[in-house]
Design an enzyme around this catalytic site. Structure first.
Site, PDB file in Angstrom:
ATOM      1  CB  SER A  20      -0.947   0.021   1.206  1.00 56.95           C
ATOM      2  OG  SER A  20      -0.226   0.288   2.380  1.00 56.95           O
ATOM      3  CE  LYS A  59      -3.018   2.888   8.157  1.00 57.57           C
ATOM      4  NZ  LYS A  59      -3.951   2.419   7.156  1.00 57.57           N
TER       5      LYS A  59
END
Lengths: 419, 141
Positions: free
Chosen positions: B53, B90
């Protein structure tokens, strides 16, 4: 002022550092070989699990309550301890590391730098958590013993939220009154019974005793404790630092041992560990205890012990292993399922003060030992060793619930999800 | 944190004998990758990126992430957050106080006032082994 900083249930806290999933769960850590419970976090304590209980006795209970069980991962704890100590060391130029999870700081002439010890303590606590994810409690007081007492209050009394400072008479009395005498630094179980018999129940009761009377009835050490509780510094770092008076290296087997050769290898391994510790602190052993035992939970527990007195005190691995090998025949009994073995160096002599004997010459080979220590220091423990220690260690520790070696193995790095 | 990666530079000399290279006396110092990659040794840990991701910001599956807990995250820093019991990589959106995934499949996570320790640390560097290291075969899978 002195500060005592220690980690809350250090071993269980270490287990949570790289495993966020268990950060808010009840956790216990087992001793070597998964025998006993050696650390319990607050949540597990609240579920009724306590330290020093053999694991098999509460195994079922732990499963039912969903308690996280871990074998002790000393590699991990040692690394995290070093990080924690280094972070704490930034807060004073005088740090004394007292054990794997606690240290003292001494603030000498800091009154111009620190005007509020309470907020300084909070800053220490927050920084240690921020940088290492280890929760600590901070106790600050005018003497090491009072710093310890403040730390106890910080830990046990909710209102302090992890930081307590004894900086006036009122708080000193409050904190000492709320502390049972057995929790005072240096007061053991036997002494507690003696003190209780003399109507001394709290730390404050102890502090109120006249120091001279204490020396007469107990000892000079307790007198110093009393003085320290009243704010008079009597304990110095270099006194606490004194080398160990006894060295032990013992362990239980992963599997029961029935063979003499295996028993000998295990004992020799402990002998080598103890010999290295002796050299590290520049001591010689004069009396060595060698023992082997079956489990205390066996129907007929057996303990075999032999004392060996060295004519010439030694710290040479070869000499010590020879003594152990000689003792094996008397320790071993065929058919006994041996469970635990160990070595105790009971009588130690400082290498510096050893008086040589005209007629007994030493068989030590200090140069060889130095070489051995240097090689093992560089290439890892047991890179080079005596053959008597054996090669295939069937008796190695059982560590069934071991967490990954996050900080020591490239293959065990914590996973970071990118999903 | 104990990573000792010492690289000793190889001195290239032109085969002139008689004069020692003026750099010779410095060669013993070596270069340490720790020195280059780690700013706060006691507050730093290594982790392994798992998933793709974060490809858009240059972090691939199997990369080694160097995570520093001592630095304050800045806007759009790559951070490690503890989320659902996992370490998650993140992006930190400081303006809107939330954590973004570089992939569209995952919704942003809002950071409340009580979540000051939701962010575990800042990913200050990442390492990719283009050939598997002999210490770590994880990068090849």
């Amino acid at each position: 002022m002195y500060a005592l900083i220690d980690a809350n249930s250090f071993y269980t806290s270490c287990e949570t550092v790289f495993d966020p999933l268990i950060r808010h769960k009840p956790i216990i850590v087992l001793t070597n070989n998964d025998g006993c419970i050696c650390a319990v976090n607050r949540l597990a304590k609240e579920l009724g699990i306590s330290k020093f209980v053999p694991y098999f006795k509460v195994k079922k209970q732990c499963q039912q309550l969903g308690i996280v069980v871990r074998s002790s991962n000393y590699e991990l704890y040692a690394d995290l301890s070093a990080n924690m100590m280094q972070v704490i060391s930034r807060f004073s130029d005088d740090q004394y590391i007292y054990s794997i999870d606690e240290c003292f700081l001494y603030f000498n002439n800091y009154h111009n730098v620190i005007n509020d010890f309470k907020s300084y303590g909070r800053q220490i606590r927050r920084t240690v958590y921020q940088e290492t994810r280890l929760p600590v409690c901070v106790g600050i007081g005018p003497t090491p013993t009072l710093a310890k007492a403040a730390n106890h209050a910080a830990k046990s009394l909710k209102k302090y939220v992890g930081v307590a400072v004894i900086d006036n008479e009122n708080i000193r009395r409050q904190i000492l009154a709320a502390m049972t005498v057995d929790k005072v630094w240096g007061i053991g179980r036997k002494l507690t019974a003696k003190l209780n018999a003399a109507n001394v129940y709290t730390a404050l009761d102890l502090a109120k005793l006249p120091p001279k009377l204490v020396r007469q009835n107990f000892s000079i050490d307790i007198e110093r404790t009393v003085r320290e509780l009243n704010g008079e510094t009597c304990i110095r770092w270099d006194e606490v630092k004194q080398p160990k008076q006894q060295i032990y290296s013992t362990r239980s087997f992963g599997q029961r041992v029935f063979e003499q050769t295996q028993l000998r290898e295990a004992l020799c391994q402990h002998g080598a560990i103890a010999a290295k510790k002796l050299r590290q602190q520049q001591s010689l052993v004069a009396t060595l205890m060698i023992f082997a035992a079956s489990s205390p939970f066996d129907e007929r527990p057996i303990v075999r012990k032999k004392l060996h007195r060295f004519v010439v005190p030694t710290n040479d691995t070869g000499v010590i292993l020879a003594a152990i090998s000689d003792a094996i025949a008397t320790l071993f009994i065929a058919g006994v399922p041996f469970y635990k073995v160990g070595i105790g160096c009971l009588e130690l002599i400082d290498e510096k003060y050893w008086q040589h004997d005209l007629f007994a010459t030493s068989n030590d080979n200090p140069k060889l030992m130095q070489c051995l220590d240097e090689i093992n220091g560089r290439y890892g423990r047991d890179a080079i060793k005596n053959a008597a220690q054996g090669f295939e260690q069937k008796w190695a520790m059982r560590r069934e619930f071991l967490s990954p070696n996050y900080t020591n193995d490239w293959r065990a790095l914590p996973k970071i999800h990118c999903q | 944190m104990v990573i000792i990666l010492i690289v000793t530079p190889i001195l290239i000399e032109a085969g002139i004998s008689g004069f020692e290279s003026p750099a010779a006396e410095y060669s013993q110092l070596g270069l340490s990758l720790d020195q280059l990659l780690i700013d706060h040794p006691q507050a730093t840990f290594l982790g392994l990126a798992n998933g793709d991701s974060m490809n858009q910001v240059g972090i691939y599956h199997g990369d080694i992430l160097i995570v520093d807990r001592a630095v304050t995250p800045r806007h759009m820093d790559v951070v490690v957050a503890t989320y659902n019991g996992n370490f998650s990589c993140k992006l930190f959106d400081e303006n809107q106080r939330r954590l973004l995934s570089a992939s569209e499949h995952y919704p942003p996570i809002n950071i409340g006032d009580g979540d000051s320790f939701l962010i575990e640390g800042v990913v200050i560097r990442s390492i990719r082994c283009h050939r598997a290291s002999r210490f770590s075969d994880v990068c090849t899978d």
